[in-house]
Write a protein that holds these residues in place. Structure first.
Motif, PDB file in Angstrom:
ATOM      1  N   GLN A 151       1.204  13.758   4.377  1.00 16.64           N
ATOM      2  CA  GLN A 151       1.302  12.976   3.151  1.00 16.64           C
ATOM      3  C   GLN A 151       2.020  11.657   3.386  1.00 16.64           C
ATOM      4  OE1 GLN A 151       2.840  16.229   0.264  1.00 16.64           O
ATOM      5  NE2 GLN A 151       1.802  14.730  -1.022  1.00 16.64           N
ATOM      6  N   ARG A 153       3.639   8.387   0.911  1.00 16.08           N
ATOM      7  CA  ARG A 153       3.950   7.821  -0.399  1.00 16.08           C
ATOM      8  C   ARG A 153       4.441   6.400  -0.185  1.00 16.08           C
ATOM      9  NH1 ARG A 153       4.818  12.967  -0.145  1.00 16.08           N
ATOM     10  NH2 ARG A 153       6.689  12.677   1.110  1.00 16.08           N
ATOM     11  N   THR A 244      -4.874   6.553  -4.873  1.00 17.15           N
ATOM     12  CA  THR A 244      -4.708   7.581  -3.860  1.00 17.15           C
ATOM     13  C   THR A 244      -5.633   7.252  -2.695  1.00 17.15           C
ATOM     14  OG1 THR A 244      -6.327   8.945  -5.028  1.00 17.15           O
ATOM     15  CG2 THR A 244      -3.997   9.399  -5.438  1.00 17.15           C
ATOM     16  N   THR A 254      -0.424   8.318  -1.603  1.00 21.15           N
ATOM     17  CA  THR A 254      -0.357   7.713  -2.932  1.00 21.15           C
ATOM     18  C   THR A 254       0.289   6.341  -2.795  1.00 21.15           C
ATOM     19  OG1 THR A 254       1.776   8.769  -3.404  1.00 21.15           O
ATOM     20  CG2 THR A 254      -0.217   9.926  -4.114  1.00 21.15           C
TER      21      THR A 254
END
Length: 381
Positions: A151, A153, A244, A254
């Motif tokens: 992930q 961010r 996204t 994101t």
């Protein structure tokens, strides 16, 4: 150098300072600065340290004594200037985003590829790549210390447009800027994430919004010589961009870019989570990098603060003793340092115009997704 505004000042500082802190193989000579207003350009030349001032960029492209053109003007000017400079045998440094649309960015990338075959170099000014903590983060990821990247961010938060009566600027006009928060600061987030992870954003799903649709025109914008105007201009770009993304390595990200985050002046934050560790960076603490090692014993796990001021860290040995921090302007000097070495040592600089085109494809996909209501838009279409 074309342009004398915010980026013109930052780039001028870099050209002045870099030769005094890095042992460069070539000596940069600040020959000519170009702007549309003769008086203001002359004042900028004196203030920033340029020997000459001109009002026509073609004069520097045609000048056989000039080897490199640094483009710091609005996005709608990049394509014509860069292609002409490369054709004339000049090396080119061009501010981001590379252009205002994919077609122009592709033309620039093609011109740069052809020029590179003639040892004429080009680079896009994604300066945050050269923040030592971000460069160091890339090294940590490349060493495999985060394991599989799962992930990402990324946030770029500013608030300079919160006042609805703030005046129109070229950055709010799509014909000049290409896009709003998306291209202005979102492009930095895209490039930094791709740089750190070594992956590309292969598909995106986005939303754009404009909170203030018209703003007062500056007097000079309507031919009143700076006198206050009651006329208003239409804001034709986004105020906030959210999207996204799917990364080429299988992870997901994101992204948020906004100039309406009340109270946030220049908060650029990235967090990368992997199977074996994580990294976090915040430009408001630009000399620090937070690192988490999942392989530590359970009782010792936690984000550790790394002060990126050691001689072993990227670029830092040229500056101050350990623990003495650097500032916003230093990555621009690092950019000059790398570009000059690449030219002298016959290497193609990074980020290349092809890299700039790839970022442009992500920007375009995010905008199309928001406009068309599509769930996912591939970035290679």
């Amino acid at each position: 150098m074309i342009g004398y505004g915010f980026m013109g000042a930052a780039h001028s500082q870099a050209w002045r300072v870099a030769p005094h802190f890095f042992d460069l193989p070539l000596e940069p000579i600040m020959h000519t600065i170009v702007g549309r207003d003769a008086a203001r350009t002359a004042a900028a030349a004196q203030k920033f340290g340029w020997a000459h001032a001109e009002t026509d960029w073609r004069s520097v492209v045609d000048d056989p004594g000039i080897d490199l053109v640094d483009i710091c003007s609005p996005g709608d000017t990049h394509t014509e200037i860069a292609i002409a400079a490369l054709a004339a045998g000049k090396h080119v440094l061009c501010e981001k985003p590379l252009a205002n649309n994919i077609a122009d960015a592709a033309r620039m990338a093609d011109a740069a590829h052809a020029a590179n075959a003639r040892s004429i170099r080009s680079m896009v000014g994604f300066s945050y790549r050269r923040v030592p903590a971000i460069t160091f983060a890339r090294q940590i990821v490349a060493e495999g210390r985060l394991g599989e990247i799962r992930q990402v961010r990324a946030q770029y938060l500013q608030d300079w447009l919160v006042d609805a009566e703030g005046p129109m600027t070229w950055r709010l006009d799509k014909t000049l800027a290409g896009s709003g928060s998306l291209g202005d600061i979102g492009a930095h987030a895209i490039d930094a994430v791709q740089f750190i992870t070594g992956q590309t954003l292969d598909a995106v799903s986005g939303a754009l919004h404009t909170f203030v649709t018209e703003r007062p025109l500056l007097g000079e914008a309507v031919g009143l010589g700076g006198v206050a105007s009651t006329e208003r201009g239409a804001v034709t770009v986004d105020d906030v961009a959210l999207f996204t993304a799917r990364l080429s390595g299988g992870g997901i990200g994101t992204f948020e870019a906004t100039r309406f985050a009340t109270g946030r002046k220049n908060a650029f934050r990235i967090e990368i989570s992997g199977s074996q560790g994580a990294l976090a960076f915040d430009l408001e603490r630009m000399n620090e990098l937070d690192f988490y090692d999942e392989t530590d014993p359970a009782g010792l796990r936690g984000f550790r603060r790394i002060l990126v001021t050691e001689p072993e860290h990227p670029y830092v040995s040229a500056w101050w003793p350990t623990g003495h921090t650097i500032g916003y302007e230093h990555p621009f000097s690092h950019q000059v340092r790398d570009l000059v070495f690449d030219i002298a040592e016959h290497r193609a600089p990074e980020p290349s115009f092809a890299d700039g085109l790839q970022v442009q494809r992500v920007l375009d996909a995010a905008e199309r997704s928001a406009t068309e209501g599509s769930v996912w838009i591939p970035t290679f279409q």
